[in-house]
Design a protein around this motif. Sequence first.
Motif, PDB file in Angstrom:
ATOM      1  N   PHE A 153       0.832  -1.217   0.000  1.00 22.85           N
ATOM      2  CA  PHE A 153       0.000   0.000   0.000  1.00 22.85           C
ATOM      3  C   PHE A 153       0.864   1.264   0.000  1.00 22.85           C
ATOM      4  N   ARG A 154       1.794   1.270  -0.960  1.00 23.98           N
ATOM      5  CA  ARG A 154       2.684   2.436  -1.136  1.00 23.98           C
ATOM      6  C   ARG A 154       3.448   2.738   0.150  1.00 23.98           C
TER       7      ARG A 154
ATOM      8  N   ARG B 124       2.852   2.042   3.253  1.00 26.73           N
ATOM      9  CA  ARG B 124       2.030   2.653   4.296  1.00 26.73           C
ATOM     10  C   ARG B 124       2.643   2.476   5.682  1.00 26.73           C
ATOM     11  N   ALA B 125       3.181   1.285   5.982  1.00 30.10           N
ATOM     12  CA  ALA B 125       3.732   1.037   7.315  1.00 30.10           C
ATOM     13  C   ALA B 125       4.895   1.978   7.616  1.00 30.10           C
TER      14      ALA B 125
ATOM     15  N   ARG C 261       5.461   4.945   6.175  1.00 28.84           N
ATOM     16  CA  ARG C 261       4.942   6.309   6.289  1.00 28.84           C
ATOM     17  C   ARG C 261       4.331   6.533   7.666  1.00 28.84           C
ATOM     18  N   ARG C 262       3.582   5.548   8.138  1.00 28.40           N
ATOM     19  CA  ARG C 262       2.981   5.675   9.467  1.00 28.40           C
ATOM     20  C   ARG C 262       4.030   5.649  10.562  1.00 28.40           C
TER      21      ARG C 262
ATOM     22  N   THR D 298       5.120   9.288  10.793  1.00 26.79           N
ATOM     23  CA  THR D 298       4.149  10.296  11.234  1.00 26.79           C
ATOM     24  C   THR D 298       3.548   9.994  12.602  1.00 26.79           C
TER      25      THR D 298
ATOM     26  N   ASP E  33       6.557  11.842   0.145  1.00 24.08           N
ATOM     27  CA  ASP E  33       6.638  11.506  -1.278  1.00 24.08           C
ATOM     28  C   ASP E  33       8.081  11.233  -1.697  1.00 24.08           C
TER      29      ASP E  33
ATOM     30  N   VAL F  56       9.059   7.795  -0.332  1.00 27.46           N
ATOM     31  CA  VAL F  56       8.434   6.714  -1.101  1.00 27.46           C
ATOM     32  C   VAL F  56       9.195   6.498  -2.403  1.00 27.46           C
TER      33      VAL F  56
END
Length: 276
Positions: A160-161, A163-164, A166-167, A170, A184, A187
């Motif tokens: 999912f791009r 996601r883990a 990125r989270r 943040t 971005d 990624v």
Amino acid sequence: MISIGALNLHIEEAGPTDGPLVILLHGFPETSRAWRKVMQPLADKGLRVVAPDLRGYGKSDVPAGRDAYALDTLAADIVGLADALGAPTFALVGHDWGGIVAWAVAARHPERLSRLIILNAPHADTVKAEMRAHPAQILRSLYVGFFQIPRLPEALLGAFRFRALRRALTRTSRPLAFDAGDLDAYVESWSRPGGLTAMLNYYRALRLPRAPLGRIRVPTLILWGMKDGYLGAHLADAAAAMCDDARITRFNEATHWIQHEEPRQVATKIAAFVQG
């Protein structure tokens, strides 16, 4: 791009080319972008600032295999970078994995460093004892064991791009520490062929045999975000105890991502220590 033997490292630069050299090392899962809020304030103080993408990250080369990410190899990259920049001595700043590498440079090549500055990164020799003394650190470090599993971490972290990942940035930092541009850019870096495996190989190479780092002779400043969800503050004290000359500055409201949350204060502390 800077060539160090067969390895090409991408760097970002700021400041006068004749100023004292300060090399900034990022951690997992970032790139040289980790220092974007800090580089110009340091340059404004007359420092020559260089932030590389460590091997396997960003636009730098991605060597294959776990053995290419042994700690002494990573340390040798930084000495080679300084050689390529024409700097017999330099100040070294490292955060997270960049800090672990910086400790190794100071241990293996102390004659090359004028100053060592560490942001939320343990001295590698202290970690096992600190886990025994502080069992909560074992829980905080469970992800390190997970990263040892073949292929599964790549699948889960990349889903999912990313996601883990990125989270992870943040949700463990203060609000707005990372903006959409940061995520971005990361990624894009993580999406490079072999890039995610290379990042995980830093952890997997921890199982490779190595000599202890031992005591640190270089004057050292440790900057520590006290709300770090990954690394307990006791690790800062243990690291300082491994140094002949160390001081700790604690940021009570900062998390693991201290240079994103307190960039001006971090830059001020670094510059004062390097130029003091």
